[in-house]
Design a protein around this motif. Structure first.
Motif, PDB file in Angstrom:
ATOM      1  N   LEU A  76       6.367  38.809   5.389  1.00 15.53           N
ATOM      2  CA  LEU A  76       6.218  39.656   4.211  1.00 15.53           C
ATOM      3  C   LEU A  76       7.093  40.905   4.303  1.00 15.53           C
ATOM      4  N   LEU A  81      -0.554  43.548  -2.305  1.00 19.06           N
ATOM      5  CA  LEU A  81      -0.220  43.534  -0.887  1.00 19.06           C
ATOM      6  C   LEU A  81       1.211  43.995  -0.700  1.00 19.06           C
ATOM      7  N   GLU A 102      -3.048  46.919   1.469  1.00 20.30           N
ATOM      8  CA  GLU A 102      -3.053  47.497   0.130  1.00 20.30           C
ATOM      9  C   GLU A 102      -3.092  49.015   0.247  1.00 20.30           C
ATOM     10  N   PHE A 161      -4.968  33.771   6.181  1.00 18.94           N
ATOM     11  CA  PHE A 161      -4.817  35.184   5.860  1.00 18.94           C
ATOM     12  C   PHE A 161      -4.183  35.921   7.032  1.00 18.94           C
ATOM     13  N   ALA A 178       0.009  36.291   2.718  1.00 20.38           N
ATOM     14  CA  ALA A 178      -0.202  36.607   1.301  1.00 20.38           C
ATOM     15  C   ALA A 178       0.166  35.447   0.389  1.00 20.38           C
ATOM     16  N   LEU A 186      -1.356  40.817  -6.204  1.00 20.89           N
ATOM     17  CA  LEU A 186      -2.297  41.117  -5.135  1.00 20.89           C
ATOM     18  C   LEU A 186      -2.231  42.534  -4.586  1.00 20.89           C
ATOM     19  N   VAL A 215       1.325  36.434  -5.177  1.00 21.19           N
ATOM     20  CA  VAL A 215       1.322  37.688  -4.430  1.00 21.19           C
ATOM     21  C   VAL A 215       1.646  38.884  -5.307  1.00 21.19           C
ATOM     22  N   ILE A 256      -7.871  39.952  -3.102  1.00 19.07           N
ATOM     23  CA  ILE A 256      -7.646  39.489  -1.741  1.00 19.07           C
ATOM     24  C   ILE A 256      -8.678  38.428  -1.368  1.00 19.07           C
ATOM     25  N   CYS A 302       8.092  36.624  -0.596  1.00 19.46           N
ATOM     26  CA  CYS A 302       7.102  35.577  -0.421  1.00 19.46           C
ATOM     27  C   CYS A 302       7.718  34.220  -0.701  1.00 19.46           C
TER      28      CYS A 302
END
Length: 293
Positions: free
Chosen positions: A40, A215, A285, A10, A95, A213, A210, A138, A63
């Protein structure tokens, strides 16, 4: 055949620290490493850690395991065609689901040239203890990164009590009974530990792409130098949904900006000795409201 290791974990867990250590140790053994890295955001902050004589390819602002899969294939194919190396180290974005990353990396065009050794997941031990405070999506990704590892580094053990250390190892072993777990500080392990890694089955994968997510990465630019105390005060106001901050911060009174890393409430400053872009990347986020002071 090129040996391949995939580094998973992570955001802010210590993957880039592990990468740097492995590059140094492989060179000492007379091996030639190459690196494929995924960021990312649009800034290649972590790739600055890779020395200039090490072949490097990267994907920015995407990603490795979803929209960037075709780019991943092209970049690795270029590495194989143009560079001489013995070992390929792949660092995924925090991610990325590790198994989906493997699907994207290993193309039928060159799979026979790669000897995949395994997934090495760097787990933030402190974050593990607080994993229930993460959003469900997450937390699911965090667990998946550990569940599919062949070697797990239970990192940042120096931040835990002896009792907490035992709890982390027991709980992670319960989630992944087949992987070796090594307790680490600053992701410090010998390269020989990687050489002993063997892959385990990765069937019945519960996917956590991803795209589901929430993110994202947000670039914040500095118009002028800031006071370090004021900047760190701003960091303390960030919501829990911010998992990582990294970049270059111009400080009042200093000629060059400082390289800056922030994860899980802890900041790291390193002086730079050249002109860099005065901006940071915030990863997390719900970043719409996050702005510099």
């Amino acid at each position: 055949m090129k040996d391949v290791y995939l580094f998973s974990g992570f955001l802010g867990s210590g993957k880039t620290t592990l990468l740097k250590r492995m590059i140094t140790q492989m060179k000492e053994k007379g091996l030639k490493p190459a690196v494929f890295m995924n960021e990312l955001g649009k800034m290649n902050m972590d790739s600055n850690a890779v020395e200039g004589d090490v072949p490097l390819k990267e994907i920015l602002d995407g990603c490795i395991c979803c929209s960037g899969s075709e780019k991943s294939e092209a970049q690795i194919q270029t590495l194989l065609a143009e560079e001489e190396f013995d070992v390929l180290l792949i660092e995924t974005t925090g991610a990325a689901h590790p198994v989906e990353a493997l699907d994207a990396i290993f193309s039928p065009l060159f799979a026979e040239q790669l000897n995949f050794k395994g997934i090495v997941t760097v787990a933030d031990s402190k974050r593990w203890l607080d994993r229930n405070s993460l959003s469900p999506q997450i937390r699911s990704l965090f667990l998946e990164q550990i569940r599919h590892a062949d070697l797990i580094l239970a990192n940042k053990m120096d931040l835990l009590t002896e009792s907490e250390q035992g709890t982390v190892v027991y709980e992670i072993q319960s989630l992944n009974a087949t992987a070796q777990i090594i307790q680490t500080i600053h992701a410090e392990i010998p390269f020989s530990a990687l050489e002993k890694v063997t892959t385990t089955s990765t069937q019945d994968v519960v996917k956590a792409p991803v795209s589901k997510l929430n993110l994202n990465a947000k670039v914040l630019q500095f118009d002028a130098p800031v006071r370090r105390e004021k900047f760190e005060e701003w960091l303390r106001t960030l919501p829990d949904s911010v998992y990582r901050v990294k970049g270059y911060v111009p400080l009042e009174g200093d000629k060059y900006p400082h390289a800056f890393q922030f994860a899980y409430g802890m900041a790291q400053w390193l002086p730079e000795y050249m002109k860099m872009q005065n901006q940071i990347v915030v990863i997390g986020e719900e970043l719409a409201e996050v702005e510099l002071p």
